[in-house]
Design a protein around this motif. Structure first.
Motif, PDB file in Angstrom:
ATOM      1  N   ARG A  47       0.626  -1.128  -0.019  1.00 36.56           N
ATOM      2  CA  ARG A  47       0.125  -0.203   0.135  1.00 36.56           C
ATOM      3  C   ARG A  47       0.847   1.167   0.051  1.00 36.56           C
ATOM      4  NH1 ARG A  47      -3.930   1.332   4.987  1.00 36.56           N
ATOM      5  NH2 ARG A  47      -4.549   3.552   4.372  1.00 36.56           N
ATOM      6  N   ASP A  48       0.644   2.326  -0.842  1.00 33.39           N
ATOM      7  CA  ASP A  48       1.198   3.481  -0.788  1.00 33.39           C
ATOM      8  C   ASP A  48       1.217   4.396   0.350  1.00 33.39           C
ATOM      9  OD1 ASP A  48       2.554   2.842  -3.257  1.00 33.39           O
ATOM     10  OD2 ASP A  48       1.377   3.514  -4.584  1.00 33.39           O
ATOM     11  N   LEU A  49       2.072   4.724   0.805  1.00 34.68           N
ATOM     12  CA  LEU A  49       1.938   5.712   2.278  1.00 34.68           C
ATOM     13  C   LEU A  49       2.901   6.815   2.193  1.00 34.68           C
ATOM     14  CD1 LEU A  49       1.740   3.096   5.092  1.00 34.68           C
ATOM     15  CD2 LEU A  49      -0.118   4.319   4.174  1.00 34.68           C
ATOM     16  N   THR A  50       2.674   7.813   2.430  1.00 40.36           N
ATOM     17  CA  THR A  50       3.845   8.832   2.494  1.00 40.36           C
ATOM     18  C   THR A  50       4.694   8.758   3.905  1.00 40.36           C
ATOM     19  OG1 THR A  50       2.495  10.338   4.041  1.00 40.36           O
ATOM     20  CG2 THR A  50       2.154  10.766   1.560  1.00 40.36           C
ATOM     21  N   GLU A  51       5.722   9.461   3.645  1.00 41.25           N
ATOM     22  CA  GLU A  51       6.651   9.280   4.857  1.00 41.25           C
ATOM     23  C   GLU A  51       6.158   9.908   6.060  1.00 41.25           C
ATOM     24  OE1 GLU A  51      10.909  10.354   4.203  1.00 41.25           O
ATOM     25  OE2 GLU A  51      10.485  12.048   5.843  1.00 41.25           O
ATOM     26  N   ASP A  52       4.988  10.736   6.094  1.00 38.22           N
ATOM     27  CA  ASP A  52       4.424  11.404   7.188  1.00 38.22           C
ATOM     28  C   ASP A  52       3.406  10.343   7.828  1.00 38.22           C
ATOM     29  OD1 ASP A  52       5.726  13.628   7.289  1.00 38.22           O
ATOM     30  OD2 ASP A  52       4.246  14.583   6.276  1.00 38.22           O
ATOM     31  N   ASP A  53       2.668   9.550   6.801  1.00 41.57           N
ATOM     32  CA  ASP A  53       1.686   8.324   7.200  1.00 41.57           C
ATOM     33  C   ASP A  53       2.661   7.590   8.089  1.00 41.57           C
ATOM     34  OD1 ASP A  53      -0.484   9.413   6.159  1.00 41.57           O
ATOM     35  OD2 ASP A  53      -0.325   8.317   4.369  1.00 41.57           O
TER      36      ASP A  53
END
Ligand SMILES: C[S@@+](CC[C@H](N)C(=O)[O-])C[C@H]1O[C@@H](n2cnc3c(N)ncnc32)[C@H](O)[C@@H]1O
Ligand SMILES: Nc1nc2[nH]cc(C(=O)O)c2c(=O)[nH]1
Ligand code: SF4
Ligand SMILES: [Mg+2]
Length: 212
Positions: A47-53
């Motif tokens: 699943r694609d997550l941002t670094e902040d996520d």
């Protein structure tokens, strides 16, 4: 952006940090195919997550020790800034990597657990040998041993490169395949200066369970 298979909180099962509560970030994808890999479910999907996520999810566990693993974590370019960010955020950071990808861009604060893939993995020729020159004393080198041939190959690498003088050297049996007692006895007979390890979590939870 990071492609992530799972983020979970468990007992660290490997390395000198075994036994410590730890948060695991398992990144998706690996360019290798070790014959005995126990994590093939991380080769695809995710699943694609941002670094902040990712940071927010890790922080939510309230655990100061974090390991980035995979798949092969360094196959994602954004893994390098993630490792630095985790260090900047004050976490103690471990990286589990195959040895095949260049570790030159890894933040020096990270404790690298560097596999050297033995012939029994089918991936020995993928080793990026300059990685061994960059080892710091807080890093660890790991050999997962399938059979006597792997053991003798690892022993030669350890001795010829004087690895034990540089950092901790781990030897581990292939889970469910290599006789752990046999490996222990080979190490003892040779006075090999290594740390024998088992995958602790596979003795606590079901060996094929995910997220532990
Ligand atoms: C799944 S890999 C992910 C990180 C990276 N791709 C690597 O190989 O280091 C995590 C660790 O599990 C080890 N491992 C995988 N399958 C295993 C097995 N069947 N028995 C023992 N160790 C295993 C690998 O050698 C590696 O040290
Ligand atoms: N508990 C637990 N400890 C681990 N240490 C290294 C792991 C990995 O898959 O890289 C691992 C894992 O999958 N689970
Ligand atoms: S490098 Fe790691 S994740 Fe990739 S196949 Fe080998 S053990 Fe599995
Ligand atoms: Mg694992």
């Amino acid at each position: 952006m990071l492609n992530v298979t799972e983020i979970f909180h468990s007992i660290q099962g490997e390395s000198t940090h075994a036994g410590r509560p730890c948060v695991f970030i398992r990144l998706t994808g690996c360019p290798l195919r070790c014959t005995w890999c126990d994590t093939a479910y991380a080769f695809y999907g995710g699943r694609d997550l941002t670094e902040d996520d990712v940071i927010a999810r890790v922080r939510a566990f309230g655990c100061p020790l974090v390991e980035v693993t995979g798949g092969e974590p360094l196959s994602q370019p954004d893994a390098f800034p993630l490792l630095t960010r985790l260090c900047d955020e004050g976490f103690e950071v471990l990286l589990e990597t195959s040895g095949a990808l260049d570790t030159a861009g890894v933040d020096r604060r990270v404790h690298v657990v560097l596999d050297v893939k033995c012939p029994g993995s089918g991936m020995a020729e993928r080793m990026h040998w300059p990685n061994l020159q960059r080892l710091a004393s807080h890093d660890e080198v790991k050999f997962v041993i399938k059979d006597r041939g792997d053991y003798e190959w690892a022993r030669e690498v350890i001795r010829s490169r004087d690895l034990a003088a540089r950092c901790t050297v781990l030897v581990s049996p292939v889970f469910g395949e290599t006789d752990a007692r046999q490996l222990a006895e080979w190490v003892l007979a040779d006075r090999l200066p290594v740390r024998f390890q088992l995958q602790l979590h596979k003795h606590v939870w079901a060996p094929d369970m995910r997220g532990v």
